[in-house]
Design a protein around this motif. Sequence first.
Motif, PDB file in Angstrom:
ATOM      1  N   ASP A   8       0.634  -1.234  -0.016  1.00  0.00           N
ATOM      2  CA  ASP A   8       0.252   0.040  -0.112  1.00  0.00           C
ATOM      3  C   ASP A   8       1.028   1.073   0.047  1.00  0.00           C
ATOM      4  OD1 ASP A   8      -1.743   2.053   0.315  1.00  0.00           O
ATOM      5  OD2 ASP A   8      -2.748   1.356   2.233  1.00  0.00           O
ATOM      6  N   SER A   9       1.075   1.822  -1.171  1.00  0.00           N
ATOM      7  CA  SER A   9       2.034   2.845  -1.328  1.00  0.00           C
ATOM      8  C   SER A   9       1.637   4.175  -0.789  1.00  0.00           C
ATOM      9  CB  SER A   9       2.254   3.118  -2.752  1.00  0.00           C
ATOM     10  OG  SER A   9       1.235   3.632  -3.705  1.00  0.00           O
ATOM     11  N   HIS A  10       0.273   4.355  -0.370  1.00  0.00           N
ATOM     12  CA  HIS A  10      -0.134   5.555   0.174  1.00  0.00           C
ATOM     13  C   HIS A  10      -1.391   5.349   1.247  1.00  0.00           C
ATOM     14  CE1 HIS A  10      -0.334  10.089  -0.502  1.00  0.00           C
ATOM     15  NE2 HIS A  10      -1.575   9.890   0.145  1.00  0.00           N
ATOM     16  N   HIS A 158      -0.061  10.301  -7.100  1.00  0.00           N
ATOM     17  CA  HIS A 158      -0.695   9.667  -6.327  1.00  0.00           C
ATOM     18  C   HIS A 158      -2.296   9.570  -6.497  1.00  0.00           C
ATOM     19  CE1 HIS A 158      -3.244  10.086  -2.518  1.00  0.00           C
ATOM     20  NE2 HIS A 158      -2.973  11.488  -2.590  1.00  0.00           N
ATOM     21  N   SER A 178      -0.278   5.889  -9.766  1.00  0.00           N
ATOM     22  CA  SER A 178      -0.889   5.132  -8.501  1.00  0.00           C
ATOM     23  C   SER A 178      -2.146   4.875  -8.812  1.00  0.00           C
ATOM     24  CB  SER A 178      -0.503   5.719  -7.075  1.00  0.00           C
ATOM     25  OG  SER A 178      -0.919   4.743  -6.191  1.00  0.00           O
ATOM     26  N   SER A 180      -5.841   3.763  -7.099  1.00  0.00           N
ATOM     27  CA  SER A 180      -6.569   3.906  -5.893  1.00  0.00           C
ATOM     28  C   SER A 180      -7.843   2.943  -5.916  1.00  0.00           C
ATOM     29  CB  SER A 180      -7.113   5.352  -5.295  1.00  0.00           C
ATOM     30  OG  SER A 180      -7.977   5.827  -6.385  1.00  0.00           O
ATOM     31  N   GLU A 206      -2.571   1.671  -4.125  1.00  0.00           N
ATOM     32  CA  GLU A 206      -2.545   2.450  -2.769  1.00  0.00           C
ATOM     33  C   GLU A 206      -4.094   2.382  -2.233  1.00  0.00           C
ATOM     34  OE1 GLU A 206      -3.464   6.970  -3.006  1.00  0.00           O
ATOM     35  OE2 GLU A 206      -1.974   6.773  -4.856  1.00  0.00           O
ATOM     36  N   THR A 227      -6.105  -2.720  -0.139  1.00  0.00           N
ATOM     37  CA  THR A 227      -5.287  -2.645  -1.299  1.00  0.00           C
ATOM     38  C   THR A 227      -5.321  -3.935  -2.243  1.00  0.00           C
ATOM     39  OG1 THR A 227      -3.420  -1.648   0.108  1.00  0.00           O
ATOM     40  CG2 THR A 227      -2.812  -2.355  -2.127  1.00  0.00           C
TER      41      THR A 227
END
Length: 263
Positions: A8-10, A158, A178, A180, A206, A227
């Motif tokens: 989960d990058s964010h 993001h 990214s 979501s 993310e 995620t």
Amino acid sequence: MTNPTIVDSHCHLDFDSLSEELPEVISRALDAGVTRMVTICTRLKNAGQVQAIADEYAPVFWAAGTHPMSVAEEPMATLNQLETLAEHPKFVGIGETGLDYHYTADSMATQQESLRLHIEAARRTKLPLIIHSRDADEDMARILSEEYANGAFTCVMHCFSSSAALAKAALDLDFYLSMSGITAFPKSQELRDIFAAAPLDRILVETDSPYLAPPPHRGKRNEPAFTAHTARKAAETFGLSYEEFAAQTTANFDRLFWKASHG
């Protein structure tokens, strides 16, 4: 059978609805195969409490910056502040920063000044810039291109949900996009098409939790474990198995967020 590992990058683990039950939230993430997560500090005055989360939980890394929607009421960040934060071993990115003209267009000039300052911090620290962009596509593409010409830096767009033109501008600079939970919504086919046209080695996933939960949790509080739901839908977009998509996006994350990489 264990789940493929994914990142989960964010996320925003310091926000109240998640911070109240952090051990359970992180445990559920690990059970879902989400073995690493980057929690984002959006106001520098909160950096201490966000760092504390990363210090306490091995799977958690952190980043910090001034969110564009709060630049008008926060002191302007300084290069010294951001470079000092970057010395922490688990501090892995600069931001989120960016432009948001949807609700806060009145602070447009201050947002642009803040964005350029964060870009310089990303250049100096060699850490990736984490960009929030909403209703500001032309200015965003222009500033990123201008600044990149002044000196290279790395960057992720993001929670990308902007135009194909901004996606192209970012990808032309070798930046990352990214995905979501928005990309898993039924009515997001146009956005999925933008991602499907992007190079697979420039894609991250993310949650942006506690916001934007993907189906089947849409409308509820989001958390890093979800995620996996976004990534399963994203794998379909690219015609990959979940295992292949998880492996590719994890490799992408390791390349961009080098301080949080396995290697």
